[in-house]
Design a protein around this motif. Structure first.
Motif, PDB file in Angstrom:
ATOM      1  N   THR A  29      23.288  18.944  36.047  1.00 34.98           N
ATOM      2  CA  THR A  29      22.008  19.648  36.064  1.00 34.98           C
ATOM      3  C   THR A  29      22.254  21.088  35.648  1.00 34.98           C
ATOM      4  OG1 THR A  29      22.242  20.237  38.393  1.00 34.98           O
ATOM      5  CG2 THR A  29      21.097  18.181  37.919  1.00 34.98           C
ATOM      6  N   VAL A  81      18.636  18.365  32.408  1.00 35.09           N
ATOM      7  CA  VAL A  81      19.736  17.567  32.944  1.00 35.09           C
ATOM      8  C   VAL A  81      20.394  16.807  31.797  1.00 35.09           C
ATOM      9  CG1 VAL A  81      18.648  17.283  35.201  1.00 35.09           C
ATOM     10  CG2 VAL A  81      18.304  15.560  33.461  1.00 35.09           C
ATOM     11  N   ALA A 131      13.915  18.082  33.288  1.00 34.99           N
ATOM     12  CA  ALA A 131      13.846  17.389  34.577  1.00 34.99           C
ATOM     13  C   ALA A 131      12.421  16.911  34.887  1.00 34.99           C
ATOM     14  CB  ALA A 131      14.358  18.284  35.686  1.00 34.99           C
TER      15      ALA A 131
END
Length: 51
Positions: free
Chosen positions: A23, A29, A45
């Motif tokens: 992340t 991510v 994300a």
């Protein structure tokens, strides 16, 4: 933007399951595919669904 995902978490992206690899502070991510053969980078994300 805070990300509530961690490396190793399983997520769905466009109805396909992936494993979170890493992340990033920019809200993206990196994902491994189901067989850990392909790393997909820089996915927002906000497009992921935790499973």
């Amino acid at each position: 933007m805070a990300i509530d995902l961690w490396p190793g978490d399983r997520v769905k992206w466009y109805k396909v399951e992936f494993t979170v690899n890493s992340t990033w502070q920019d809200g993206t991510v990196d994902l491994w595919d189901a067989d850990n053969h392909v790393l997909i980078e820089d996915i927002p994300a906000s497009e992921l669904e935790a499973i």
